[in-house]
Design an enzyme around this catalytic site. Sequence first.
Site, short mmCIF file in Angstrom:
data_model
loop_
_atom_site.label_atom_id
_atom_site.label_comp_id
_atom_site.label_asym_id
_atom_site.label_seq_id
_atom_site.Cartn_x
_atom_site.Cartn_y
_atom_site.Cartn_z
N SER A 29 -10.54 -8.73 18.19
CA SER A 29 -8.71 -9.11 18.41
C SER A 29 -8.52 -9.64 20.25
O SER A 29 -9.98 -9.37 20.58
CB SER A 29 -8.10 -7.63 18.75
OG SER A 29 -8.01 -6.82 17.59
N HIS A 59 -5.28 -11.68 16.26
CA HIS A 59 -5.18 -12.45 15.36
C HIS A 59 -4.22 -13.81 15.11
O HIS A 59 -3.38 -13.28 14.93
CB HIS A 59 -5.73 -11.67 13.88
CG HIS A 59 -6.45 -10.15 14.85
ND1 HIS A 59 -7.69 -10.76 14.22
CD2 HIS A 59 -6.12 -9.04 14.78
CE1 HIS A 59 -8.58 -9.70 14.02
NE2 HIS A 59 -7.84 -8.73 14.74
N HIS A 81 -8.31 -5.90 8.11
CA HIS A 81 -8.76 -5.02 8.09
C HIS A 81 -8.28 -3.92 6.80
O HIS A 81 -7.11 -3.71 6.52
CB HIS A 81 -8.25 -4.15 9.22
CG HIS A 81 -7.94 -4.93 10.62
ND1 HIS A 81 -7.22 -5.94 11.02
CD2 HIS A 81 -8.96 -4.95 11.54
CE1 HIS A 81 -7.75 -6.55 12.11
NE2 HIS A 81 -8.84 -6.00 12.95
N TYR A 83 -7.28 -0.71 7.15
CA TYR A 83 -5.60 -0.37 7.03
C TYR A 83 -4.48 -0.94 6.49
O TYR A 83 -3.59 -0.40 7.39
CB TYR A 83 -5.83 0.46 8.83
CG TYR A 83 -5.78 -0.24 10.04
CD1 TYR A 83 -5.49 -1.73 10.16
CD2 TYR A 83 -7.49 -0.69 10.62
CE1 TYR A 83 -5.00 -2.60 11.12
CE2 TYR A 83 -7.30 -1.47 11.69
CZ TYR A 83 -5.45 -2.59 12.07
OH TYR A 83 -6.55 -3.54 12.67
N GLU A 84 -4.86 -2.35 7.03
CA GLU A 84 -3.92 -3.19 6.88
C GLU A 84 -3.06 -3.59 5.28
O GLU A 84 -2.19 -3.47 4.87
CB GLU A 84 -3.75 -4.13 6.89
CG GLU A 84 -4.02 -4.92 8.12
CD GLU A 84 -4.33 -5.86 8.58
OE1 GLU A 84 -3.73 -7.41 8.80
OE2 GLU A 84 -5.31 -6.42 8.50
N ALA A 111 -13.55 -5.84 18.75
CA ALA A 111 -13.16 -5.38 20.25
C ALA A 111 -13.94 -4.13 19.26
O ALA A 111 -13.72 -3.54 18.48
CB ALA A 111 -11.62 -5.22 20.53
N MET A 206 -12.58 -0.57 13.88
CA MET A 206 -11.93 -0.59 13.14
C MET A 206 -11.93 -1.63 12.41
O MET A 206 -11.59 -1.81 10.77
CB MET A 206 -10.48 -0.57 13.01
CG MET A 206 -10.29 0.07 14.51
SD MET A 206 -8.27 0.68 13.91
CE MET A 206 -8.37 1.98 15.39
N SER A 207 -13.34 -1.93 12.03
CA SER A 207 -14.04 -3.65 10.89
C SER A 207 -15.43 -3.86 10.88
O SER A 207 -15.85 -2.48 10.78
CB SER A 207 -13.28 -4.84 11.90
OG SER A 207 -13.57 -5.13 13.37
N ASN A 230 -12.59 -0.22 25.73
CA ASN A 230 -12.47 0.43 26.61
C ASN A 230 -13.63 1.52 26.43
O ASN A 230 -14.14 2.05 25.29
CB ASN A 230 -11.13 1.16 25.93
CG ASN A 230 -10.93 1.24 24.49
OD1 ASN A 230 -11.11 0.37 23.61
ND2 ASN A 230 -11.20 2.34 23.88
N HIS A 242 -3.44 -0.37 21.16
CA HIS A 242 -3.43 -1.86 20.75
C HIS A 242 -3.00 -3.02 21.87
O HIS A 242 -3.67 -4.07 22.27
CB HIS A 242 -2.90 -2.83 19.57
CG HIS A 242 -3.33 -3.57 18.77
ND1 HIS A 242 -4.47 -4.05 18.63
CD2 HIS A 242 -2.46 -4.81 18.68
CE1 HIS A 242 -4.65 -5.40 18.03
NE2 HIS A 242 -3.38 -5.17 17.90
#
Length: 268
Positions: A29, A59, A81, A83-84, A111, A206-207, A230, A242
């Site tokens: 990201s 992306h 990902h 989650y998609e 990220a 998350m990746s 962060n 996000h």
Amino acid sequence: MSKNAETVAAQIKDAVGADPVSVGLILGSGLGHIAEAVDGIAIAYDNLPGFPHAGVSGHNPKLVIGDLEGVRVAVFGGRSHYYESGRADAMRLPLEVLKELGADTMIATNAAGSMRPDMPTGSIMCLSDHINFSGLNPLIGEPTDARFVPMKDAYDPEIRDALHQAAKDADIDMPNGVYAWYSGPSFETPAEIRAIAMLGADAVGMSTVPEVILARFLGLKAAAISTITNMAAGLSDESISHEHTKARAPIGAAKLEKVLRGFLRTKS
Ligand code: HPA
């Protein structure tokens, strides 16, 4: 190798030429500008049958093949990902295609949230290992014995040494760290962050983990670098969103690009 991967790779070679690719880069990201640095040809994922939708904002779902620092690279501007789609193997076809194009190395970028005060927003971290906290695996359903992939040294020690040398040459601080994979898309709770910090994780995202498992399965050497966008949940007063990730990724991205370029120069 799947028939589909062979077909897509042949289509790509028709468009960009048959010179073998050396390194595949997967962009996280807010890191898409690295694709613009490549002197090459871009193909939208939509034109590559079976490629994932990769619809997360920040992306850029295109594959760019060309030269960066004298090395033939394939840059995946977007990843899909878990989650998609609910599929941990969403990046299997793109990685099979990478292998089919001749690459021996995959470098993933992402990220991430940091658990370490010495790795604040804007810093970068070289993954030395990971904790798969999702309970998922992209090889579930793979019928062959090749599914039993060893994961010791999954993050290739020689590539990591070369990345660290490139960081040193560019005077960039890039500590090693352990990355924990949470499925997302919700961010973690502070209690979850405290739990994985106790277990030895340095950053969370998350990746990347499914891609590294798939790369090792396919016989690609793997490495990965996080840009810290962060401090992880509960560790600072800053907000986590996000929007925040996309806005902050470019701070570390400049460092990440220098390290990648330095690494590629050692391969050229
Ligand atoms: N958690 C998970 N994924 C992330 C984070 C985070 O804090 N920051 C950027 N991607």
